[in-house]
Design an enzyme around this catalytic site. Structure first.
Site, mmCIF file in Angstrom:
data_model
loop_
_atom_site.group_PDB
_atom_site.id
_atom_site.type_symbol
_atom_site.label_atom_id
_atom_site.label_comp_id
_atom_site.label_asym_id
_atom_site.label_seq_id
_atom_site.Cartn_x
_atom_site.Cartn_y
_atom_site.Cartn_z
ATOM 1 N N GLN A 3 0.633 -11.012 -3.301
ATOM 2 C CA GLN A 3 -0.792 -10.709 -3.172
ATOM 3 C C GLN A 3 -1.346 -10.257 -4.513
ATOM 4 O OE1 GLN A 3 -0.157 -7.554 -0.228
ATOM 5 N NE2 GLN A 3 -1.197 -8.828 1.276
ATOM 6 N N ARG A 39 7.226 -11.127 5.105
ATOM 7 C CA ARG A 39 6.876 -10.927 6.512
ATOM 8 C C ARG A 39 7.597 -11.963 7.357
ATOM 9 N NH1 ARG A 39 0.383 -9.748 5.604
ATOM 10 N NH2 ARG A 39 0.762 -8.206 3.973
ATOM 11 N N ASP A 48 -3.017 -7.813 -5.215
ATOM 12 C CA ASP A 48 -3.350 -6.627 -4.438
ATOM 13 C C ASP A 48 -3.901 -5.513 -5.311
ATOM 14 O OD1 ASP A 48 -3.520 -5.321 -2.074
ATOM 15 O OD2 ASP A 48 -1.370 -5.010 -1.794
ATOM 16 N N CYS A 99 0.792 -1.237 0.000
ATOM 17 C CA CYS A 99 0.000 0.000 0.000
ATOM 18 C C CYS A 99 0.825 1.288 0.000
ATOM 19 C CB CYS A 99 -1.060 0.004 1.104
ATOM 20 S SG CYS A 99 -0.638 -0.832 2.614
ATOM 21 N N HIS A 154 -5.384 -1.167 -4.617
ATOM 22 C CA HIS A 154 -5.833 -0.122 -3.706
ATOM 23 C C HIS A 154 -6.716 0.842 -4.469
ATOM 24 C CE1 HIS A 154 -2.321 -1.871 -1.743
ATOM 25 N NE2 HIS A 154 -3.057 -1.718 -0.670
ATOM 26 N N LYS A 208 -11.885 -5.031 8.236
ATOM 27 C CA LYS A 208 -11.899 -5.749 6.964
ATOM 28 C C LYS A 208 -12.970 -6.820 6.915
ATOM 29 C CE LYS A 208 -8.183 -8.698 8.667
ATOM 30 N NZ LYS A 208 -7.108 -9.571 8.257
ATOM 31 N N HIS A 265 -8.321 -1.419 0.533
ATOM 32 C CA HIS A 265 -7.329 -2.443 0.175
ATOM 33 C C HIS A 265 -8.122 -3.703 -0.135
ATOM 34 C CE1 HIS A 265 -4.182 -0.320 2.851
ATOM 35 N NE2 HIS A 265 -5.334 0.248 3.164
#
Length: 616
Positions: free
Chosen positions: A346, A328, A348, A299, A350, A433, A479
């Site tokens: 991901q 991570r 992902d 992000c 945004h 979320k 997200h």
RNA sequence: GCCGAAGUAGCUCAGCUGGUAGAGCAAUUCAUUCGUAAUGAAUAGGUCGUCGGUUCGAAUCCGAUCUUCGGCUCCA
């Protein structure tokens, strides 16, 4: 307290029988709690001796004696004072007094007694111990008292119980079968991925077969995103530490990240001036030294892309998508195949939008997640709204923004036409979320798709757009990741299909089985034809008997095979055998088969049969 | 990270109380050219996770370490 089902009652009673046996064998044991669970029961015990598998056998034997004695379960209600006295008199004060204190004022306090054993317990129980017809102790594990790692770790004994021996056996059999579809086992057998010590724990190497599946899934989602007006971006794997100080990642989730990377010469320079490692760490924390961070999330970089240009309300929503790889630092004990790893990608994106657009945008995200799940025939999931834990300080932002975000999510979820549960403490550190959660073969839950509303990062990065009123306004961020991560999703998908993938995902879609060497050239012609249509096809030209070739094709879980014998060859046809789509079977020309197969691929048709059957 | 268990051939596993490793499948080669889930034979393949210790001698006993598995905790 809600009433127990008959099976829960049985299992709960069995956990008391377990405790009875343990106290007989190890009288010094301090008991904590022993509830029924979804598939059985456990009892947490505190005793000096470290139990092992042979002790379980001895405990089982003692439990059988208790059952044979056919002890009656009797309920004893009493006052709080009497309860304290009773707990002390049976010498179980270490945990039971605390458990007693948990019972709210006004609730009844009860004990249950069977034979010589008395336990603080709300109930309920079966009448007599002989009701427990079939049980088995399964494993021993460490478990912190009250689930808090600052407390003492107790020994948890897991077991299961059923009303009959047959049911127990069916359950154990099912357990065994489930393990056959474990993605770690199938991943090796079908050569989908590899994890190598030399590369590192939790680092997934996608082997060619697995890479095909991932590539197909990514193409699928990328196409959907194009149609939904997302824009593709790319960002690097590391970024300046300062970026993550601004986002809050570095202070708030430091323990979950790989340590910062410093510029060349920094460590040597500090060492020369006599700086300790501790000081280095402090200087990184304070910002005196700026390093780089392997990104734990995408992000902040997407935010910087958004912020690289001024925006008008007319531009919004801006939807930036990337298959972004993040790293991570997961605790070593948590790593698990592809489902819990240290580096993952991901799907992902945004979304930057106005406050008015939030509802509609969440809806769009949820539709996308649902589309993914439906396309893959994954109906067995639950929806969770992860809210903040009001008692925790691990969140950024003020309460008002959180309330707004939580309300927006709840509202969107209500239109979802699926049941959902709200769970405090499951939020991301920057916002609440909606998660789509599925179970793996041994019943563990994994979060896949997720949609998160965020009023906080736009604030921290001071994002703005110019509204119709010609004033600056703060956009809201969403997200979202329909798969969650490619690694975890594929792991779960392998288990969902037990390796029997739908044709569009199968690494090898068709295998041609020529009956003898003379037919190989003809098989090669058919192969060429299918390959030209981008079908993933091979020829088994080994001099095996047909039975052996068919068996091998089944074991490799190839969805379709074409048998080419003399009979078929004379007519210019092949015999289609299809594990995935039996409706395609029959003797037909390669061209006919090809057009049917291409349709199956284009439609992303799911396997017709219940392909749960695992292995031989 | 914590508790417990386990690491022997590519895979699944055997190897009793210490005397330097074995099976099946897979692989390779040769023969077989075969009609719907295993054709036969031969060959090759392992410093027993790693490091250290005890011992005349360690896959086997002890210690450390790495990795995996089942839980717990954590999970952006």
């Amino acid at each position: 307290m809600k009433a127990m089902s008959p099976l829960e009652e049985l299992r709960h009673s069995c956990s008391h029988i377990l405790a009875t046996a343990i106290l007989r064998l190890y009288p010094d044991t301090q008991l904590d709690i022993g509830p029924p669970t979804e598939n059985g029961f456990y009892y947490d015990v505190d005793l000096e001796k470290k139990l092992d598998a042979s002790d379980l056998e001895a405990i089982e034997a003692e439990m059988k004696k208790v059952i044979k004695e056919n002890q009656k379960f009797e309920r004893i209600e009493c006052s709080r004072e009497e309860a304290i006295t009773k707990i002390k008199s049976i010498g179980q004060e270490r945990y039971k007094l605390g458990r007693l204190a948990d019972i709210p004022e006004g609730e009844p306090i009860s004990f249950y007694q069977n034979g010589e054993f008395i336990d603080l317990c709300a109930g309920s129980h079966v009448g007599y111990t002989k009701k427990v017809k079939a049980f088995k102790l399964l494993s021993i594990a460490g478990a912190y008292h009250r689930g808090d790692e600052n407390n003492k770790q107790l020994q948890r004994i897991y077991g299961t119980a059923f009303g009959s021996k047959e049911e127990l056996e069916v359950y154990l059999e099912r357990l065994e079968q489930a393990r056959a579809r474990d993605h770690r086992k199938l991943g090796r057998e079908l050569k989908l991925f590899h994890i190598d010590e030399a590369v590192g724990s939790g680092m997934v190497l996608w082997t060619p077969n697995g890479a095909i599946i991932r590539q197909e899934l990514q193409s699928f989602i990328a196409e959907e995103l194009r149609m939904a007006d997302y824009e593709q971006v790319f960002t690097p794997h590391i970024g300046k530490l300062g970026l993550y100080r601004t986002s809050g990642h570095f202070p708030y989730y430091k323990e979950s990240q790989f340590p910062p990377i410093v510029e060349p010469g920094t460590v040597e320079h500090l060492a020369e001036s006599g700086c300790s490692c501790g000081e280095l760490s402090n200087q990184l924390d304070s910002g005196e030294i700026d390093g780089y961070l392997l990104k734990p999330m995408n992000c902040p970089m997407h935010i910087k892309i958004f912020d690289s240009q001024p925006h008008s309300y007319r531009d919004l929503p801006v939807r930036l998508a990337e298959f972004g790889t993040v790293y991570r630092w997961e605790q070593s004990g948590e790593l698990n195949g592809m489902t819990r790893v240290r580096g993952f990608t991901q799907d992902d994106a945004h979304i930057f939008c106005t406050e008015e657009q939030v509802g509609q945008e969440i809806q769009g995200c949820l539709d996308l997640v649902k589309l993914v799940f439906n396309t893959l025939g994954m109906q067995d999931y639950r929806v969770r709204i992860g809210l903040r834990d009001p008692d925790s300080s691990k969140y950024v932002g003020d309460a008002a923004k959180w309330d707004k975000a939580e309300a927006a999510l709840r509202e969107a979820a209500q239109t979802l036409e699926v049941q959902f549960v709200e769970e405090p403490g499951e939020a991301a550190f920057y916002g609440p979320k909606i998660d789509f959660v599925v179970k793996d073969v041994i019943g563990r839950e994994w979060q896949l798709g997720t949609v998160q509303v965020d009023y906080n990062l736009p604030e921290r990065f001071k994002l703005s757009y110019i509204g119709a009123d010609n004033e600056k306004h703060r956009p809201v961020m969403i997200h979202r990741a329909p798969f969650g991560s490619m690694e975890r999703f594929c792991g779960v998908l392998i288990e969902h299909f037990a390796g029997n993938f739908p044709t569009w995902l199968a690494p090898e879609q068709v295998r041609i089985l020529p009956m003898n060497d003379d037919l190989v050239p003809q098989a090669r012609e058919i192969e060429k034809l299918l390959k030209a249509a981008k079908i993933r096809v091979t020829v088994d030209a080994v001099a095996d008997k047909l039975g052996a070739k068919i068996r091998k094709t089944h074991l490799d879980k190839v969805p379709h095979m074409l048998v080419l014998g003399k009979r078929e060859a004379e007519e210019g046809k092949v015999q289609v055998k299809s594990r995935a789509n039996p409706s395609l079977e029959g003797v037909k020309t390669p061209a006919e088969f090809m057009s049917e197969l291409l349709q199956t691929i284009a439609d992303k048709t799911l396997p017709e049969s219940e392909s749960a059957e695992a292995g031989s």
